[in-house]
Design a protein around this motif. Structure first.
Motif: not given
Length: 265
Positions: A61-62, A66, A190-192, A57, A44, A53-54
């Motif tokens: 925030e990631m 996680y 672990e991901y939005p 987030f 990540i 951002t992903y």
């Protein structure tokens, strides 16, 4: 309940003392576990060297998602992770022996060969969560939601570990099936969930309530809004989801034990 907990602690202590008889081996395995579980977050981190951002987030925030997902499954894996070995216990005929002892069957299975090295996932997840928490504007309400999230998330994964392991009462070995939903589910968290199709978010909410382990309460803590169109009160519903999961798990466990027929060994 008190006697069952005391029996679990007593059996676990025996295995812990056994593993600590070889401190160098234990230390190497624990460090190896920390490094292996941390590879996901390294991925990540590398991904954010090309992104800002992903799914809306940022990196902290990631990291929060996680860390909370790792703590939820880490506590469950430490306490009941051995239940996925129930298929082997059945094939070896050890389950028959366990059922004759004056200790609850679930306690014996979960405490058998208790692996303290599994605490590595908790240590690694706690470190990432502590780093990510610096970016949160903490209030008493958010602290309370964090505590409820961690306890409810652990309870949800405990339920998933036990429920999917019960499939092995009917099959010779289906541990990998359970792993797809337990460890695989934790990897999803672990991901939005905004990066997945809406039907995935619905499935992880109303079919397999993994999203309540960290996604919805994290939205509340981070001050974010769910773009899937689901009601905002779900952000505070983790204890309810955990309670339902535990009730369903208890029913599935009783059904599996009643279905079990001795191997004759």
């Amino acid at each position: 309940m008190g006697e069952a907990l005391a029996a679990y602690v007593a059996i676990s202590r025996l295995w812990i003392r056994s593993s600590l008889e070889y401190p160098v081996s234990f230390a190497m395995m624990t460090v190896g576990s920390v490094l292996s579980t941390g590879i996901d977050f390294v991925g990540i981190w590398v991904m954010f060297s090309h992104l800002t951002t992903y799914g809306g987030f940022d990196l902290r925030e990631m990291g929060f998602l996680y860390g909370t997902s790792q703590l939820a499954i880490g506590f469950a894996d430490l306490v009941v992770g051995n239940v996925e070995r129930i298929g082997m216990q059945i094939r070896l005929g050890r389950l028959d022996t366990m059922m004759t002892k004056p200790v609850p069957l679930i306690v014996q299975i979960c405490a058998d060969q208790f692996a303290l090295r599994r605490v590595a996932r908790i240590v690694q997840g706690s470190a990432v969560l502590a780093w990510a928490a610096w970016g949160v504007d903490w209030t008493p309400a958010r602290i309370a939601v964090l505590v409820l999230m961690l306890t409810s998330g652990a309870a949800i994964f405990v339920g998933l570990f036990v429920s999917f392991s019960c499939v092995q009462f009917w099959t010779s070995d289906a541990s990998e099936l359970g792993n797809a939903f337990t460890y695989g589910g934790a990897s999803l968290l672990e991901y939005p969930l905004t990066v997945f199709p809406r039907r995935v978010a619905l499935g992880l909410t109303f079919v397999l309530p993994i999203a309540f382990a960290n996604w919805y309460p994290s939205l509340y803590i981070l001050g974010r809004h769910d773009t899937s169109g689901l009601p905002h009160w779900l952000e505070l519903a983790s204890p309810v989801a955990a309670g339902v999961t535990v009730v369903v798990t208890a029913a599935v466990w009783r059904l599996g034990v009643r279905h079990y027929t001795s191997t004759g060994s």
